[in-house]
Enzyme design. Structure first.
Site, PDB file in Angstrom:
ATOM      1  CB  CYS A  51      99.799  26.073 -19.284  1.00  0.00           C
ATOM      2  SG  CYS A  51     100.557  24.740 -18.346  1.00  0.00           S
ATOM      3  CG  ASN A 154     100.012  17.624  -4.198  1.00  0.00           C
ATOM      4  OD1 ASN A 154      99.830  16.663  -3.461  1.00  0.00           O
ATOM      5  ND2 ASN A 154     100.799  18.631  -3.895  1.00  0.00           N
ATOM      6  CB  SER A 162      99.703  25.431  -8.293  1.00  0.00           C
ATOM      7  OG  SER A 162     100.767  24.729  -8.924  1.00  0.00           O
ATOM      8  CG  HIS A 165     100.767  20.732 -18.234  1.00  0.00           C
ATOM      9  ND1 HIS A 165     100.800  21.248 -19.504  1.00  0.00           N
ATOM     10  CD2 HIS A 165     101.524  19.607 -18.262  1.00  0.00           C
ATOM     11  CE1 HIS A 165     101.563  20.466 -20.276  1.00  0.00           C
ATOM     12  NE2 HIS A 165     102.015  19.461 -19.531  1.00  0.00           N
ATOM     13  CG  HIS A 167     102.417  19.248 -12.430  1.00  0.00           C
ATOM     14  ND1 HIS A 167     101.163  19.770 -12.647  1.00  0.00           N
ATOM     15  CD2 HIS A 167     102.768  19.626 -11.182  1.00  0.00           C
ATOM     16  CE1 HIS A 167     100.773  20.442 -11.574  1.00  0.00           C
ATOM     17  NE2 HIS A 167     101.729  20.373 -10.663  1.00  0.00           N
ATOM     18  CD  GLN A 169     105.509  19.800  -6.260  1.00  0.00           C
ATOM     19  OE1 GLN A 169     106.519  20.213  -5.675  1.00  0.00           O
ATOM     20  NE2 GLN A 169     104.310  20.234  -5.965  1.00  0.00           N
TER      21      GLN A 169
END
Ligand code: H2U
Ligand code: ZN
Length: 347
Positions: A51, A154, A162, A165, A167, A169
């Site tokens: 990852c 997202n 994508s 993990h 996360h 943005q």
């Protein structure tokens, strides 16, 4: 025959954007032989050596992540917006119009644990994410060339995420993007007319009706907006009329973390899956103007329609005419409200 919102097609106005949504509640019985999605229910390890976002690992751009212990942010290695762009405007006969755009993009890892999502994290760890969002909004917003800071997530492959993990943005840029500019017009119009916040007035109305509220705490309400377009779209609204994360007290930041957890647990419990969505915080632009009319809120736009494997498509009439939904926002709110407050993996 008398009109009934549960049976008859009608249009609802999104007061935040000024745009209409077509509601077709009679259509829920239509058969589905189209595309189905693969639900994401595989168990993930707490660390994955492959990852890009796990602590200590090397990212795709070659930089190594530190051994971070809680929410951690870094500059996006493949940023859509760049700091150094030569200034340029183009206008050919008012027909070909363009301008250069400066900005910055960051990635925020919510947790060092590869396995967890916001719904599964502890409230105090989500609080650390909220604190980092606050700090990033401040630091990015203070830059002279940044006039708007968009924090978003997202979640799920179906949303184009994508990497599993957990996360989010941040994209911060010179211009106020269109989605925000539309809301700004609506907030300003209402504030000039009444001296009050559009969302504070809306929240009063929702609280007195209590038909679309899902969860609530001392500082926030999460509800399915009257004009919701996505089947299980929700909005978190702060009870206090404030403009950004910077205005919250420590208790409010904790309450914010708590309501995010409660809402995302409901989402996961709906189809017993790690529920995909795009979410984002709408705060006042950072162009130095007071924007007193702005009211802090967070949108959740989940794509799923009737199960973990059938998503809503925004196509055809919706691309050409106006967006449309089938069952009513009241139905969605009732379903979400009734779900357990404990994550299905723990029941
Ligand atoms: P998603 O939210 O769409 O999954 O995006 C993750 C972001 O992480 C994406 O914008 C960035 C991608 O550019 N990224 C890095 O900056 N470094 C990496 O090593 C992997 C992904
Ligand atoms: Zn908004």
């Amino acid at each position: 025959m008398e009109f009934n919102t549960n049976d008859h097609p009608h249009r609802r106005l999104n007061i935040l954007t000024g745009e209409w949504v077509l509601v077709s509640p009679h259509r829920t019985k239509r058969p589905w032989q189209g595309k189905t999605e693969k639900p994401q229910n595989q168990l993930r390890p707490s660390y994955d050596a492959q990852c890009y976002l796990c602590p200590g690992n090397e990212r795709a751009g070659g930089i190594q992540n530190p051994n971070y212990q809680s929410a951690y942010s870094f500059k996006n290695d493949f940023a859509a917006l760049l700091e150094a762009v030569p200034k340029h405007t183009m206008n050919e006969n008012n027909l070909l119009i363009a301008k250069s755009e400066r900005g910055m993009c960051k990635v925020i890892c919510f947790s060092p644990n590869h396995q967890l999502t916001l719904a599964q994290m502890e409230v105090e760890d989500i609080h650390k994410v909220v604190d980092l969002w606050t700090e990033e909004y401040k630091i990015l917003g203070e830059k002279e060339f940044i006039n708007y800071v968009q924090i978003f997530e997202n979640k799920g492959a179906i949303m184009g995420c994508s990497n599993p993990h957990p996360h989010g943005q941040i994209w911060a840029q010179e211009s106020i993007p269109d989605g925000v500019a539309k809301e700004l017009v609506q907030f300003e119009k209402h504030f000039k007319k009444t001296g009050r916040s559009l969302l504070a007035d809306y929240l009063d109305q929702e609280q007195s009706l209590d038909q679309r509220i899902i969860v609530e705490n001392n500082s926030f309400v999460a509800l399915v907006p009257f004009w919701a377009l996505w089947p299980y779209e929700t909005i978190i609204i702060s009870k206090r009329h404030v403009q950004s994360l910077l205005d919250f007290t420590k208790e409010e930041r904790e309450d914010y973390a708590e309501i995010i957890k409660r809402l995302t647990i409901k989402y996961d419990n709906l189809f017993q899956t790690s529920f995909p969505y795009s979410s984002g915080i709408h705060q006042k632009p950072t162009d130095g103007k007071p924007w007193e009319s702005w009211h802090f809120h967070m949108h959740f736009y989940p794509p799923l329609l009737r199960s973990a494997s059938v998503k809503k498509f925004m196509v055809g009439y919706e691309m050409l005419g106006e967006p449309q939904r089938d069952f009513t926002p009241e139905y969605s709110a009732e379903r979400l409200k009734k779900l357990p407050n404990v994550h299905y993996t723990k029941l």
